[in-house]
Design a protein around this motif. Sequence first.
Motif, short mmCIF file in Angstrom:
data_model
loop_
_atom_site.label_atom_id
_atom_site.label_comp_id
_atom_site.label_asym_id
_atom_site.label_seq_id
_atom_site.Cartn_x
_atom_site.Cartn_y
_atom_site.Cartn_z
N PHE A 84 0.84 -1.21 0.00
CA PHE A 84 0.00 0.00 0.00
C PHE A 84 0.87 1.25 0.00
O PHE A 84 0.65 2.17 -0.78
N CYS A 88 1.68 4.02 -3.07
CA CYS A 88 1.02 5.30 -2.74
C CYS A 88 1.55 6.41 -3.64
O CYS A 88 2.75 6.47 -3.91
N TYR A 89 0.69 7.30 -4.07
CA TYR A 89 1.12 8.38 -4.97
C TYR A 89 2.15 9.28 -4.32
O TYR A 89 3.06 9.78 -4.98
N TYR A 90 1.98 9.55 -3.01
CA TYR A 90 2.96 10.41 -2.36
C TYR A 90 4.32 9.71 -2.27
O TYR A 90 5.36 10.28 -2.62
N HIS A 128 -2.42 -0.10 -6.76
CA HIS A 128 -2.68 0.67 -5.55
C HIS A 128 -4.13 0.57 -5.09
O HIS A 128 -4.41 0.45 -3.90
N PHE A 175 -4.18 8.46 7.53
CA PHE A 175 -3.38 8.29 6.31
C PHE A 175 -4.19 7.55 5.23
O PHE A 175 -4.23 7.97 4.07
N CYS A 179 -6.21 8.67 1.08
CA CYS A 179 -5.67 8.05 -0.13
C CYS A 179 -6.36 8.61 -1.39
O CYS A 179 -7.58 8.76 -1.45
N ASN A 180 -5.56 8.90 -2.40
CA ASN A 180 -6.11 9.42 -3.67
C ASN A 180 -7.04 8.41 -4.33
O ASN A 180 -8.04 8.78 -4.95
N SER A 181 -6.72 7.12 -4.19
CA SER A 181 -7.59 6.10 -4.79
C SER A 181 -8.93 6.06 -4.07
O SER A 181 -9.98 5.87 -4.71
N HIS A 216 -2.07 14.66 2.93
CA HIS A 216 -1.66 13.25 2.80
C HIS A 216 -0.17 13.06 3.11
O HIS A 216 0.22 12.09 3.74
FE1 FES Z 1 -1.22 7.56 -0.76
FE2 FES Z 1 -3.29 6.07 -1.72
S1 FES Z 1 -2.22 5.89 0.19
S2 FES Z 1 -2.33 7.76 -2.61
#
Ligand code: FES
Length: 248
Positions: A84, A88-90, A128, A175, A179-181, A216
């Motif tokens: 995960f 993650c995008y970050y 993701h 956190f 999440c972006n998703s 985020h």
């Molecule tokens: Fe960071 Fe999904 S947990 S974008």
Amino acid sequence: MTDISPPLPPRTFLETSRKDGWWVGPGLTGLGLLAFVVYTTWAGLVGTNYKWGPYLSPLYSPEFNFSWWHFSPAILVLWAPGGFRLTCYYYRKAYYRAFFLTPPACAVAARPQNYRGERALLLFQNLHRFFLYLALIFVVILAWDAIVSFDWDGRFGMGVGSIVLTLNALFIAVFTFGCNSLRHVVGGNVDCFSCSAANRARHKVWKFVSLFNAHHMPWAWISLFWVGFADLYVRLVAMGVITDLRIF
Ligand code: FES
């Protein structure tokens, strides 16, 4: 009008006009991530001193006790939250910059590479959304661990470890909810939020998730640090190096 200016010459690696300390951010990021990976790899593989009293290290939760499994039970757990965070995008931005230097910072020339889009290994990043579903289950599991940490042989009590594990569950939840998703799951694929009661409800949830999403990055770091700290706390208590202070 046709642009007839010649193409820019290729910039050399790390070339930049920036005069600030652009390398501080990716440098600290790399050190922080490296420290976390080294510690959790060791703590996850060692397979001992991960629980004490009502406390269970988050690296080992849920606790698996299979007779056929002869390695650390954390190995059966960590691939999910690890995947995960890895996708993650970050974190992608963080480790692309800190470790792969592609590029190391804004307006700094990247390491020469043959970028082919999100193919081959990068295809993995598209998992993701599925890691998110697992992470949401972990939010519930860690919340349960936090509740159990107040159960002292059937009686309600609280030690410092109860606070540590409760904060851990809270930080992981914040956190995960940012999440972006998740933001796309609850609010994506909609052309009109106001057109139906269901879409209006989705808009409310989307705005709620967006509150977490706006911060985020700090929550990625806070929850990362705290999950390592929570393991260390339980571990040191289990080893007898420190004594858990019983508040009541
Ligand atoms: Fe960071 Fe999904 S947990 S974008």
